[in-house]
Write a protein that holds these residues in place. Structure first.
Motif, PDB file in Angstrom:
ATOM      1  N   LEU A 111       0.827  -1.206   0.000  1.00 17.08           N
ATOM      2  CA  LEU A 111       0.000   0.000   0.000  1.00 17.08           C
ATOM      3  C   LEU A 111       0.864   1.259   0.000  1.00 17.08           C
ATOM      4  CD1 LEU A 111      -2.654  -1.223   2.588  1.00 17.08           C
ATOM      5  CD2 LEU A 111      -3.017  -0.885   0.144  1.00 17.08           C
ATOM      6  N   ASP A 112       1.972   1.234   0.747  1.00 14.19           N
ATOM      7  CA  ASP A 112       2.889   2.378   0.740  1.00 14.19           C
ATOM      8  C   ASP A 112       3.527   2.553  -0.636  1.00 14.19           C
ATOM      9  OD1 ASP A 112       2.375   2.956   3.373  1.00 14.19           O
ATOM     10  OD2 ASP A 112       4.115   1.887   4.163  1.00 14.19           O
ATOM     11  N   ASP A 113       3.859   1.441  -1.304  1.00 16.19           N
ATOM     12  CA  ASP A 113       4.422   1.526  -2.659  1.00 16.19           C
ATOM     13  C   ASP A 113       3.411   2.138  -3.624  1.00 16.19           C
ATOM     14  OD1 ASP A 113       6.792   0.406  -1.850  1.00 16.19           O
ATOM     15  OD2 ASP A 113       6.305  -1.620  -2.548  1.00 16.19           O
ATOM     16  N   ILE A 114       2.125   1.794  -3.444  1.00 20.93           N
ATOM     17  CA  ILE A 114       1.079   2.364  -4.298  1.00 20.93           C
ATOM     18  C   ILE A 114       0.998   3.875  -4.100  1.00 20.93           C
ATOM     19  CG2 ILE A 114      -1.409   2.467  -4.707  1.00 20.93           C
ATOM     20  CD1 ILE A 114      -1.538  -0.495  -3.979  1.00 20.93           C
ATOM     21  N   LYS A 115       1.015   4.318  -2.848  1.00 22.13           N
ATOM     22  CA  LYS A 115       0.936   5.756  -2.560  1.00 22.13           C
ATOM     23  C   LYS A 115       2.143   6.489  -3.121  1.00 22.13           C
ATOM     24  CE  LYS A 115      -1.839   5.272   1.664  1.00 22.13           C
ATOM     25  NZ  LYS A 115      -1.866   5.484   3.128  1.00 22.13           N
ATOM     26  N   CYS A 116       3.304   5.864  -3.002  1.00 22.40           N
ATOM     27  CA  CYS A 116       4.527   6.477  -3.535  1.00 22.40           C
ATOM     28  C   CYS A 116       4.443   6.599  -5.050  1.00 22.40           C
ATOM     29  CB  CYS A 116       5.733   5.649  -3.119  1.00 22.40           C
ATOM     30  SG  CYS A 116       7.323   6.336  -3.663  1.00 22.40           S
ATOM     31  N   LEU A 117       3.970   5.544  -5.715  1.00 21.42           N
ATOM     32  CA  LEU A 117       3.823   5.568  -7.171  1.00 21.42           C
ATOM     33  C   LEU A 117       2.768   6.585  -7.588  1.00 21.42           C
ATOM     34  CD1 LEU A 117       4.515   4.412  -9.937  1.00 21.42           C
ATOM     35  CD2 LEU A 117       2.915   2.531  -9.487  1.00 21.42           C
ATOM     36  N   ALA A 118       1.684   6.665  -6.828  1.00 23.83           N
ATOM     37  CA  ALA A 118       0.600   7.607  -7.151  1.00 23.83           C
ATOM     38  C   ALA A 118       1.075   9.057  -7.069  1.00 23.83           C
ATOM     39  CB  ALA A 118      -0.580   7.389  -6.212  1.00 23.83           C
ATOM     40  N   SER A 119       2.071   9.328  -6.216  1.00 28.95           N
ATOM     41  CA  SER A 119       2.574  10.698  -6.057  1.00 28.95           C
ATOM     42  C   SER A 119       3.303  11.190  -7.308  1.00 28.95           C
ATOM     43  CB  SER A 119       3.507  10.772  -4.848  1.00 28.95           C
ATOM     44  OG  SER A 119       4.703  10.035  -5.081  1.00 28.95           O
ATOM     45  N   THR A 120       3.632  10.279  -8.233  1.00 25.39           N
ATOM     46  CA  THR A 120       4.306  10.679  -9.470  1.00 25.39           C
ATOM     47  C   THR A 120       3.323  11.135 -10.546  1.00 25.39           C
ATOM     48  OG1 THR A 120       4.308   8.430 -10.411  1.00 25.39           O
ATOM     49  CG2 THR A 120       6.156   9.027  -8.970  1.00 25.39           C
ATOM     50  N   PHE A 121       2.017  10.977 -10.276  1.00 24.34           N
ATOM     51  CA  PHE A 121       0.984  11.437 -11.209  1.00 24.34           C
ATOM     52  C   PHE A 121       0.512  12.836 -10.812  1.00 24.34           C
ATOM     53  CE2 PHE A 121       1.007   6.884 -11.526  1.00 24.34           C
ATOM     54  CZ  PHE A 121       0.624   6.590 -12.821  1.00 24.34           C
ATOM     55  N   LYS A 122      -0.121  13.536 -11.742  1.00 26.30           N
ATOM     56  CA  LYS A 122      -0.668  14.852 -11.428  1.00 26.30           C
ATOM     57  C   LYS A 122      -1.827  14.749 -10.444  1.00 26.30           C
ATOM     58  CE  LYS A 122       0.659  17.272 -15.678  1.00 26.30           C
ATOM     59  NZ  LYS A 122       0.178  18.009 -16.877  1.00 26.30           N
ATOM     60  N   SER A 123      -2.674  13.737 -10.616  1.00 28.75           N
ATOM     61  CA  SER A 123      -3.784  13.530  -9.682  1.00 28.75           C
ATOM     62  C   SER A 123      -4.256  12.083  -9.744  1.00 28.75           C
ATOM     63  CB  SER A 123      -4.955  14.477  -9.989  1.00 28.75           C
ATOM     64  OG  SER A 123      -5.539  14.186 -11.245  1.00 28.75           O
ATOM     65  N   VAL A 124      -4.589  11.543  -8.575  1.00 29.28           N
ATOM     66  CA  VAL A 124      -5.143  10.192  -8.466  1.00 29.28           C
ATOM     67  C   VAL A 124      -6.252  10.213  -7.421  1.00 29.28           C
ATOM     68  CG1 VAL A 124      -4.728   7.780  -7.891  1.00 29.28           C
ATOM     69  CG2 VAL A 124      -2.960   9.080  -9.084  1.00 29.28           C
TER      70      VAL A 124
END
Length: 267
Positions: free
Chosen positions: A207-220
């Motif tokens: 779940l932490d990896d998902i949040k970290c990856l999501a931070s590389t997008f403009k919006s999720v």
């Protein structure tokens, strides 16, 4: 039901994986009260179904000599609860000009310029493998890309649902998509992703990896959807188990996926 070694193996793969070794309740009623007090409504429902399946499995072992895998009991509980909830929703009605109309839950397109990523997972316990399904569509319901992935082993339901989201985000990043609405039918995963505090569960690392990856997008934006609104991703995950290999489609998907998308666009 709670303290015996075999039951603990079952609870290990449930949402209670972080406390199954710690809680020491004097009776089942005390245990139930503790779960009701500290868990969400859906988790309480899942707890009840797992207890029922534990008792059912115990009787099956006693009378038939059949031993069920602990992960399979948790998977069955999730599947049974999802099916029951979908059936309940399909029976809900709303009043419109004094006329009762059945509520229909279906996939909804995102608001432009967002794209919608739907993910789901399926597990084949006998063959010890899991399938991940990912489908990305635009505001008109048109397919942007889709894929499925096969993973070895029998991970927990929560872990495999989380991995489906993770690999779906990887797919979107490789395609250059930047604004996403991400839908999953796993309440536990979506609730965890919408929280800001550190997740200490077994699946917390994913779940932490998902949040970290999501931070590389403009919006999720994370959204929970029921099975009826997640049919394409669900079928994709099931197809992964049949195909037994990873696949990726860009804009034009396989015929069975195209039929699902066209049907949802018409409705």
């Amino acid at each position: 039901m709670w303290s015996c070694p075999w039951s603990k193996k079952v609870w290990k793969f449930s949402f209670l994986n972080g406390v199954y070794k710690q809680w020491r309740e004097p009776s089942f009623i005390d245990l139930l009260a503790h779960v009701v007090k500290t868990s969400s409504n859906e988790e309480v429902e899942l707890f009840s179904v797992i207890c029922w399946l534990l008792w059912k499995s115990r009787n099956r072992f006693k009378h038939e000599g059949v031993v069920e895998e602990s992960k399979h009991i948790v998977w069955s509980a999730n599947e049974w609860l999802n099916t029951f909830q979908d059936a309940q929703r399909s029976n809900e009605t709303v009043t419109n000009d004094a006329t009762q109309k059945r509520v229909q839950v279906k996939w909804r397109p995102p608001t432009a310029p967002n794209l919608k990523l739907n993910t789901d997972a399926a597990i084949d316990y006998k063959k010890k493998k899991a399938g991940l399904g990912m489908v990305v569509r635009d505001g008109e319901g048109k397919l942007k890309c889709a894929g499925h992935k096969v993973l070895p082993g029998n991970p927990s339901i929560v872990a495999i649902e989380a991995l489906a989201v993770y690999h779906g985000l990887l797919l979107c990043r490789e395609a250059g998509f930047q604004k996403l609405v991400v839908e999953s039918d796993s309440t536990i995963v979506i609730d965890a992703l919408n929280k800001t505090e550190l997740d200490l569960s077994v699946e917390g690392g994913v779940l932490d990896d998902i949040k970290c990856l999501a931070s590389t997008f403009k919006s999720v934006l994370w959204k929970k959807v029921n099975r009826e609104g997640n049919i394409a991703a669900h079928k994709m995950a099931k197809h992964a188990l049949i195909a037994d290999k990873d696949r990726l489609w860009q804009e034009a998907g396989p015929p069975w996926l195209t039929d699902i998308i066209l049907d949802e666009c018409r409705n």
